[in-house]
Scaffold this active site. Structure first.
Site, PDB file in Angstrom:
ATOM      1  NE  ARG A   1     -12.191   0.438 -26.014  1.00  0.00           N
ATOM      2  CZ  ARG A   1     -12.265   1.453 -26.862  1.00  0.00           C
ATOM      3  NH1 ARG A   1     -12.725   1.269 -28.056  1.00  0.00           N
ATOM      4  NH2 ARG A   1     -11.866   2.668 -26.497  1.00  0.00           N
TER       5      ARG A   1
ATOM      6  CG  ASP B   1      -9.945   2.246 -23.201  1.00  0.00           C
ATOM      7  OD1 ASP B   1      -9.274   3.226 -22.813  1.00  0.00           O
ATOM      8  OD2 ASP B   1     -11.136   2.344 -23.565  1.00  0.00           O
ATOM      9  N   GLY B   2      -7.745   2.169 -20.646  1.00  0.00           N
ATOM     10  CA  GLY B   2      -7.909   2.347 -19.203  1.00  0.00           C
ATOM     11  C   GLY B   2      -6.679   2.840 -18.457  1.00  0.00           C
TER      12      GLY B   2
ATOM     13  CB  SER C   1      -5.905   6.053 -32.533  1.00  0.00           C
ATOM     14  OG  SER C   1      -6.269   7.231 -31.850  1.00  0.00           O
TER      15      SER C   1
ATOM     16  CG  LEU D   1     -13.709  -2.100 -34.231  1.00  0.00           C
ATOM     17  CD1 LEU D   1     -12.966  -3.175 -33.456  1.00  0.00           C
ATOM     18  CD2 LEU D   1     -14.522  -2.741 -35.352  1.00  0.00           C
ATOM     19  CB  SER D   2     -11.834   3.037 -30.980  1.00  0.00           C
ATOM     20  OG  SER D   2     -12.689   3.276 -29.906  1.00  0.00           O
TER      21      SER D   2
ATOM     22  N   GLY E   1      -5.458   5.853 -18.363  1.00  0.00           N
ATOM     23  CA  GLY E   1      -5.767   7.141 -17.734  1.00  0.00           C
ATOM     24  C   GLY E   1      -6.564   6.951 -16.455  1.00  0.00           C
ATOM     25  NE  ARG E   2     -11.287   4.694 -18.290  1.00  0.00           N
ATOM     26  CZ  ARG E   2     -11.836   3.790 -19.093  1.00  0.00           C
ATOM     27  NH1 ARG E   2     -12.926   3.157 -18.706  1.00  0.00           N
ATOM     28  NH2 ARG E   2     -11.325   3.535 -20.270  1.00  0.00           N
ATOM     29  CD1 TRP E   3      -4.514   0.540 -12.862  1.00  0.00           C
ATOM     30  CD2 TRP E   3      -2.863   2.067 -12.891  1.00  0.00           C
ATOM     31  NE1 TRP E   3      -3.508   0.088 -12.030  1.00  0.00           N
ATOM     32  CE2 TRP E   3      -2.482   1.009 -12.039  1.00  0.00           C
ATOM     33  CE3 TRP E   3      -1.982   3.146 -13.060  1.00  0.00           C
ATOM     34  CZ2 TRP E   3      -1.264   0.991 -11.354  1.00  0.00           C
ATOM     35  CZ3 TRP E   3      -0.771   3.127 -12.384  1.00  0.00           C
ATOM     36  CH2 TRP E   3      -0.423   2.067 -11.545  1.00  0.00           C
TER      37      TRP E   3
ATOM     38  CG  HIS F   1      -0.090   6.315 -21.132  1.00  0.00           C
ATOM     39  ND1 HIS F   1      -1.202   5.649 -21.597  1.00  0.00           N
ATOM     40  CD2 HIS F   1      -0.387   7.644 -21.243  1.00  0.00           C
ATOM     41  CE1 HIS F   1      -2.127   6.534 -21.974  1.00  0.00           C
ATOM     42  NE2 HIS F   1      -1.649   7.743 -21.766  1.00  0.00           N
TER      43      HIS F   1
ATOM     44  CG  LEU G   1       3.708 -12.862 -31.449  1.00  0.00           C
ATOM     45  CD1 LEU G   1       2.288 -13.448 -31.474  1.00  0.00           C
ATOM     46  CD2 LEU G   1       3.967 -12.220 -30.079  1.00  0.00           C
TER      47      LEU G   1
HETATM   48  C1  FPP Z   1      -5.723   3.902 -23.657  1.00  0.00           C
HETATM   49  O1  FPP Z   1      -5.833   4.328 -22.333  1.00  0.00           O
HETATM   50  C2  FPP Z   1      -4.331   3.710 -23.994  1.00  0.00           C
HETATM   51  C3  FPP Z   1      -3.637   4.437 -24.908  1.00  0.00           C
HETATM   52  C4  FPP Z   1      -4.222   5.560 -25.670  1.00  0.00           C
HETATM   53  C5  FPP Z   1      -2.224   4.178 -25.172  1.00  0.00           C
HETATM   54  C6  FPP Z   1      -1.789   2.757 -25.031  1.00  0.00           C
HETATM   55  C7  FPP Z   1      -0.326   2.792 -24.941  1.00  0.00           C
HETATM   56  C8  FPP Z   1       0.446   2.009 -24.168  1.00  0.00           C
HETATM   57  C9  FPP Z   1      -0.038   0.870 -23.379  1.00  0.00           C
HETATM   58  C10 FPP Z   1       1.904   2.303 -24.064  1.00  0.00           C
HETATM   59  C11 FPP Z   1       2.661   2.657 -25.294  1.00  0.00           C
HETATM   60  C12 FPP Z   1       2.856   1.543 -26.229  1.00  0.00           C
HETATM   61  C13 FPP Z   1       4.022   0.942 -26.547  1.00  0.00           C
HETATM   62  C14 FPP Z   1       4.089  -0.004 -27.681  1.00  0.00           C
HETATM   63  C15 FPP Z   1       5.255   1.179 -25.807  1.00  0.00           C
HETATM   64  P1  FPP Z   1      -6.471   5.748 -22.037  1.00  0.00           P
HETATM   65  O2  FPP Z   1      -5.366   6.693 -21.734  1.00  0.00           O
HETATM   66  O3  FPP Z   1      -7.385   6.128 -23.150  1.00  0.00           O
HETATM   67  O4  FPP Z   1      -7.268   5.410 -20.735  1.00  0.00           O
HETATM   68  P2  FPP Z   1      -8.568   6.147 -20.198  1.00  0.00           P
HETATM   69  O5  FPP Z   1      -9.669   5.837 -21.171  1.00  0.00           O
HETATM   70  O6  FPP Z   1      -8.784   5.497 -18.861  1.00  0.00           O
HETATM   71  O7  FPP Z   1      -8.224   7.597 -20.099  1.00  0.00           O
END
Ligand code: FPP
Length: 237
Positions: A183, A15-16, A60, A190-191, A18-20, A32, A126
């Site tokens: 997380r 998670d994070g 998800s 847990l989403s 978007g904020r990053w 991403h 793994l």
């Molecule tokens: C949550 O951050 C992250 C996601 C919804 C996507 C996670 C996906 C990746 C790391 C890349 C794709 C995966 C593969 C296997 C190539 P958020 O966007 O919800 O962050 P925020 O809460 O800060 O907005």
């Protein structure tokens, strides 16, 4: 208290991103993309230190509700990842499993996911579980339907259904329960991730955003796990 061994099964809600991106005044897609770099490093490390199963929540069933641009960026990254990384993962003896409904994915992505599973199915290192188009409740409903079908065909009796036969119908069949769930970004939810498998999991919620989650932060979470007192409902003293 003595240190416990490493967790056998680590699950991560990444998670994070978007904020990053916002913090760095970048488009969310670049958050991403940076998140994929973190994912690469964490997979490599998990394989190197002998983690048995690593489950990553990549997309998800709710993520389809994001803007078309963001969904397209994530789909693009998935395709890119499964095309460019498959050789290295296979060389590292990693076995890839997709947790989630592949049939609901666009054609190209679905083909890449199926190829990754097929190509690595005899690998013994793994277990890399990537949750895509995944929801924990939907996974349980699917398991219930599969068991009901077996019962309807007379292959099992309802009374034969146990915790273990139910676990055998989950996407993670044959793998240990989650020992440690991480997380990132400070959110403590847990989403809908691995609901059944997390029954006795320990939780770690590092404040760091996923693109900044480095190996030191990963080892901090693993070390914290090794100092936890796990009782599984019993009493240790
Ligand atoms: C949550 O951050 C992250 C996601 C919804 C996507 C996670 C996906 C990746 C790391 C890349 C794709 C995966 C593969 C296997 C190539 P958020 O966007 O919800 O962050 P925020 O809460 O800060 O907005």
């Amino acid at each position: 208290m003595s240190e416990r061994p490493l967790p056998r099964h680590v699950a991560i809600i990444m998670d994070g991103n978007g904020r990053w991106a916002k913090r760095h005044k970048l488009q969310v897609a670049l958050g991403h993309r940076k998140g994929v770099e973190t994912l690469r490093a964490i997979i490599r490390e998990s394989s190197d230190i002998g983690i048995e199963s690593l489950s990553l929540y990549a997309f998800s069933t709710e993520n389809w509700r994001r803007s078309p641009e963001e969904v397209a960026a994530l789909m693009g990254l998935l395709l890119e990842y499964f095309t460019s990384e498959i050789d290295e993962l296979d060389e590292k003896n990693v076995r890839i499993r997709i947790l989630g409904d592949k049939d609901g994915m666009p054609d190209k992505q679905r083909a890449a996911l199926i190829n990754a599973e097929e190509r690595t199915k005899t690998n013994t290192g793994l277990n890399l579980n990537i949750a895509i188009n995944y929801g924990g409740r939907a996974e349980l409903v699917r398991a219930a339907q599969r068991l009901a079908e077996k019962a309807a065909k007379g292959e099992i009796r309802p009374g034969d259904i146990t915790e273990s036969t139910l676990a055998d119908e989950l996407y993670t069949a044959g793998q240990p329960d989650v020992d440690l769930l991480i997380r990132t970004s400070g959110e403590m939810r847990l989403s809908n991730f691995l609901l059944y498998q997390c029954a006795y999991a320990e939780f770690e919620f590092p404040a760091v955003l996923w693109p900044d989650f480095d190996l030191a932060a990963y080892h901090e979470a693993l070390d914290a796990f090794r100092h936890r007192d796990r009782r599984f409902g019993g009493r240790n003293s």
